[in-house]
Write a protein that holds these residues in place. Structure first.
Motif, PDB file in Angstrom:
ATOM      1  N   ARG A 120       0.607   9.345  -5.883  1.00 17.10           N
ATOM      2  CA  ARG A 120       0.711  10.998  -5.985  1.00 17.10           C
ATOM      3  C   ARG A 120       1.676  11.439  -6.836  1.00 17.10           C
ATOM      4  NH1 ARG A 120      -1.128   9.386  -0.847  1.00 17.10           N
ATOM      5  NH2 ARG A 120      -2.428  10.740   0.211  1.00 17.10           N
ATOM      6  N   SER A 147       0.574   4.096  -2.812  1.00 16.45           N
ATOM      7  CA  SER A 147       0.243   5.406  -2.623  1.00 16.45           C
ATOM      8  C   SER A 147       1.129   6.598  -3.094  1.00 16.45           C
ATOM      9  CB  SER A 147       0.087   5.708  -0.850  1.00 16.45           C
ATOM     10  OG  SER A 147      -0.153   6.977  -0.425  1.00 16.45           O
ATOM     11  N   ASP A 204       0.917  -1.187  -0.057  1.00 17.57           N
ATOM     12  CA  ASP A 204      -0.035  -0.181  -0.061  1.00 17.57           C
ATOM     13  C   ASP A 204       0.976   1.236   0.273  1.00 17.57           C
ATOM     14  OD1 ASP A 204      -2.113  -1.682  -0.126  1.00 17.57           O
ATOM     15  OD2 ASP A 204      -2.519  -1.436   2.213  1.00 17.57           O
TER      16      ASP A 204
END
Length: 229
Positions: free
Chosen positions: A167, A163, A159
């Motif tokens: 971004r 993430s 994860d």
């Protein structure tokens, strides 16, 4: 490390090693093995520097750490015995080979250990890779999309990496749309997620600051033109 992963050592050129995969024997997973080798080299370098530091301390001399940059590219090449009757060498030639060399040279500019081309990324999609830039490398007019190999397949499934990558991709999209304030905000968020890319985000902060004072124009395509190898 390269030989253990089905690589072929082409030659040593000063402080550089050149290798290729998928010849002389076919290797359907050549891109994966190249990525695996590159990560193994970076990992081994850390252990090597620990040993070198210990040796320097024991011998009471200055310690000089080693650092490397790796470029990986995938494409069609001519492979075989090149040269003349007097001297020949089993090697590879081609545009894909030249681009791999250019990518290696960009590693220091982006502050990463491994730079891979878009074709390698497509051939080895399961690895944790982050897009670096759209760049016209020295000697070429057309832009290529380049990535850094950030980690293995296990990291790609975490994860934390997902993430960061989400971004980071959003930051690049804002940068290319000239949404400078949002790009700067996303750069700050990315910095907090992974400190290993500090140099890369310094680079984009500098670019954003420059373009805010010197807008590139409506026809800007986001391509960075490299002036050095």
């Amino acid at each position: 490390l390269i030989l253990a992963r089905r690589g072929t050592i082409d030659k040593y050129m000063g402080d550089c090693i050149m290798a290729f995969w998928n010849a002389p024997l076919d290797d359907p997973e050549h891109a994966d093995h190249a990525c695996e080798s590159a990560l193994a080299m970076i990992h081994e370098l850390k252990d090597l520097n620990v040993r070198l530091r210990h040796e320097a301390d024991v011998e009471n001399r200055n310690y000089h750490p080693l650092n490397i940059g790796i470029g990986l590219n995938t494409g069609d090449c001519v492979v075989g015995n090149m040269g003349s009757d007097q001297r020949f060498d089993y090697s590879v030639l081609g545009d894909a080979v030249n681009l791999a060399s250019r990518l290696e040279g960009q590693s220091k500019n982006y502050g990463v250990g491994i730079v891979i081309g878009e074709s390698t990324r497509a051939a080895a999609p399961s690895w944790a890779a982050i897009e670096l830039d759209l760049i016209a490398v020295k000697g070429k007019k057309e832009a290529v999309r380049i990535f850094t190999l950030h980690g293995d397949q296990a990291l790609a499934q975490t994860d934390e990496f997902k993430s960061l990558n989400e971004r980071h991709d959003a930051m690049l999209a804002c940068y290319r749309r000239q949404q400078w304030n949002r790009a700067r905000q996303l750069i700050t968020e990315c910095r907090q997620l992974d400190g290993r890319l500090e140099h890369l985000y310094d680079l984009y902060d500098e670019r954003v600051a420059y373009y805010m004072d010197n807008p590139p124009g409506a026809d800007w395509d986001g391509v960075f033109v490299a002036t050095s190898k």
